[in-house]
Design a protein around this motif. Structure first.
Motif, PDB file in Angstrom:
ATOM      1  N   VAL A 308       2.992 -11.632  -7.497  1.00  0.00           N
ATOM      2  CA  VAL A 308       3.821 -10.453  -7.771  1.00  0.00           C
ATOM      3  C   VAL A 308       3.511  -9.868  -9.150  1.00  0.00           C
ATOM      4  O   VAL A 308       3.695  -8.666  -9.375  1.00  0.00           O
ATOM      5  N   VAL A 309       3.027 -10.696 -10.087  1.00  0.00           N
ATOM      6  CA  VAL A 309       2.598 -10.171 -11.378  1.00  0.00           C
ATOM      7  C   VAL A 309       1.425  -9.208 -11.188  1.00  0.00           C
ATOM      8  O   VAL A 309       1.417  -8.091 -11.707  1.00  0.00           O
ATOM      9  N   LEU A 310       0.418  -9.640 -10.420  1.00  0.00           N
ATOM     10  CA  LEU A 310      -0.730  -8.776 -10.154  1.00  0.00           C
ATOM     11  C   LEU A 310      -0.304  -7.526  -9.392  1.00  0.00           C
ATOM     12  O   LEU A 310      -0.748  -6.411  -9.704  1.00  0.00           O
ATOM     13  N   LEU A 311       0.550  -7.717  -8.409  1.00  0.00           N
ATOM     14  CA  LEU A 311       1.007  -6.596  -7.585  1.00  0.00           C
ATOM     15  C   LEU A 311       1.769  -5.579  -8.432  1.00  0.00           C
ATOM     16  O   LEU A 311       1.572  -4.363  -8.306  1.00  0.00           O
ATOM     17  N   GLY A 312       2.632  -6.077  -9.313  1.00  0.00           N
ATOM     18  CA  GLY A 312       3.418  -5.178 -10.152  1.00  0.00           C
ATOM     19  C   GLY A 312       2.559  -4.377 -11.113  1.00  0.00           C
ATOM     20  O   GLY A 312       2.743  -3.163 -11.266  1.00  0.00           O
ATOM     21  N   LEU A 313       1.608  -5.043 -11.771  1.00  0.00           N
ATOM     22  CA  LEU A 313       0.717  -4.336 -12.691  1.00  0.00           C
ATOM     23  C   LEU A 313      -0.063  -3.250 -11.958  1.00  0.00           C
ATOM     24  O   LEU A 313      -0.212  -2.123 -12.450  1.00  0.00           O
ATOM     25  N   GLY A 314      -0.565  -3.581 -10.762  1.00  0.00           N
ATOM     26  CA  GLY A 314      -1.348  -2.617  -9.996  1.00  0.00           C
ATOM     27  C   GLY A 314      -0.525  -1.453  -9.502  1.00  0.00           C
ATOM     28  O   GLY A 314      -0.948  -0.294  -9.604  1.00  0.00           O
ATOM     29  N   GLN A 315       0.666  -1.730  -8.991  1.00  0.00           N
ATOM     30  CA  GLN A 315       1.473  -0.640  -8.453  1.00  0.00           C
ATOM     31  C   GLN A 315       1.998   0.266  -9.559  1.00  0.00           C
ATOM     32  O   GLN A 315       2.072   1.490  -9.387  1.00  0.00           O
ATOM     33  N   GLY A 316       2.365  -0.316 -10.705  1.00  0.00           N
ATOM     34  CA  GLY A 316       2.786   0.528 -11.824  1.00  0.00           C
ATOM     35  C   GLY A 316       1.667   1.416 -12.301  1.00  0.00           C
ATOM     36  O   GLY A 316       1.867   2.604 -12.598  1.00  0.00           O
ATOM     37  N   GLY A 317       0.445   0.855 -12.382  1.00  0.00           N
ATOM     38  CA  GLY A 317      -0.699   1.662 -12.768  1.00  0.00           C
ATOM     39  C   GLY A 317      -1.043   2.717 -11.734  1.00  0.00           C
ATOM     40  O   GLY A 317      -1.497   3.820 -12.075  1.00  0.00           O
TER      41      GLY A 317
END
Length: 396
Positions: A308-317
């Motif tokens: 979810v850390v990777l997912l969050g960084l990607g979706q925010g970007g």
């Protein structure tokens, strides 16, 4: 050489507060979705409809927002959208599925207006600081989503409120937003100018020229696929974790973590993108983060925090890159408004397939594997769109 005028603290605060209101009305449903479905006797497909309605409204209202702002002014249109948002939260207090759907539609229409009006206001008032203000705007979007995801279940537990009252409590933030924007709306000189005024020739000619541009379609597909992923994840991620054996509260906190990391991605991305001639590399990194997070949830769900850390960084970007490219790929404010209207209209209609599609796929298979695979496919399409949208050209 002209000096940049200082950022007005009041204007920045008003924009950030309005942006904070553009996600809780949708995201707060997700941690409570299981309880809502059980209480109302609904299926996962029906839950998909409930979470899809607001996103569909985003797309349908996008073409309406510029005309409304031209008629009454940007500030007054934004104030009206916040008042409508308050009404939507209030309707959700009324028992029954019809008031719930009506309130959800009102919330979706209000947010759909704000999605278009706030970037236009930034383009009008902060044309020399688009990257910074887009970063603050998209950071506030992710922050509002994180607050709704992380605090909704603890709020219900601490107060003993049912899901209706818990959802409606987020309307207090909308009331504060409307109160802040009320004097700005009263002081507004009149109808908007600048980015919401039609370009040369007729409005119809200008709009048609944007819709015929392959570059504009690349930005639109990027906007649509990243939004599809965001709203599908925010609609169903807690339920995915509950199915994997975690509690509702833990599922809500993991969703909150996703959106908290989105704040980082959403602020850093436009600042970097604004300094580059080409944004292809940023797009590839964003898609790699999202894809890795989704594949990780399929293959190793036990390591949920890392994924979810990777997912969050990607979706925010992803959302901030799409918003930034609407300005970078156009030559003037009028064309930016036209591209924004196209990208948000068609893009959000595409995004509406996400929550509903995942609900249908789950009902059909009884598992969350196929829905997550479909999101992986959407992220790959997002990567292709980012590659074409990130080249150093403008919409002619």
């Amino acid at each position: 050489m002209s000096l940049r005028r200082p950022l007005g603290a009041g204007a920045v605060l008003a924009i950030v507060l309005a942006a904070l209101n553009l996600r809780p009305g949708v995201v707060a449903v997700s941690p409570l979705l299981g309880e809502i479905l059980a209480t109302e006797g609904l299926s996962a497909t029906a839950g998909g409809v409930l979470t899809t309605l607001p996103v569909l409204c985003f797309g349908l209202l996008a073409p309406v927002a510029p005309g409304l702002a031209r008629r009454v002014g940007l500030e007054r249109a934004l104030f009206g959208s916040l008042v409508l948002l308050c009404l939507g939260f209030a309707l959700r207090l009324v028992p029954g599925i019809v008031p719930l759907l009506a309130g959800t539609l009102a919330v979706g229409c209000a947010i759909g207006l704000g999605n278009v009006l706030l970037p236009a206001l930034i383009k009008r008032d902060f044309a020399d600081r688009v990257g910074l203000m887009t970063g603050l705007y998209s950071m506030a979007l992710s922050g509002g989503a994180a607050l709704a995801a992380g605090l909704t279940v603890p709020l219900a537990t601490a107060t003993g409120m049912d899901w209706r009252a818990t959802l409606a409590s987020w309307g207090l933030l909308a009331v504060v937003g409307a109160a802040v924007w009320a004097p700005r709306a009263l002081r507004a000189a009149g109808p908007a100018s600048g980015p919401l005024r039609p370009a040369r020739a007729t409005p119809a000619d200008a709009v048609r020229s944007v819709w015929r541009s392959p570059l504009a379609w690349a930005v639109t597909v990027l906007m649509g696929t990243q939004s599809l992923s965001f709203y599908a994840v925010n609609a169903w991620l807690p339920e995915i974790f509950v199915a994997a054996g975690r509690s509702v509260a833990v599922g809500g906190w993991l969703l909150a973590l996703t959106n908290l990391l989105g704040i980082v991605g959403s602020f850093v991305t436009p600042v970097l993108a604004g300094r580059m001639r080409r944004q292809r590399g940023i797009g590839v990194v964003i898609v790699a983060l999202i894809t890795t997070g989704l594949v990780g949830l399929i293959l190793a769900p036990g390591a949920a925090v890392g994924w979810v850390v990777l997912l969050g960084l990607g979706q925010g970007g992803g959302i901030s890159l799409a918003l930034t490219l609407m300005a970078l790929r156009t030559e003037n404010a009028a064309r930016t408004s036209e591209l924004s209207g196209m990208a948000q209209s068609a893009g959000y209609v595409l995004a509406a397939c996400g929550p509903l599609g995942l609900g249908v796929a789950h009902d059909a298979t009884g598992s969350w594997t196929l829905p997550l695979v479909l999101l992986v496919v959407a992220s790959l399409v997002q990567g292709v769109a980012a590659w074409f949208a990130g080249r150093d050209e403008i919409v002619r």
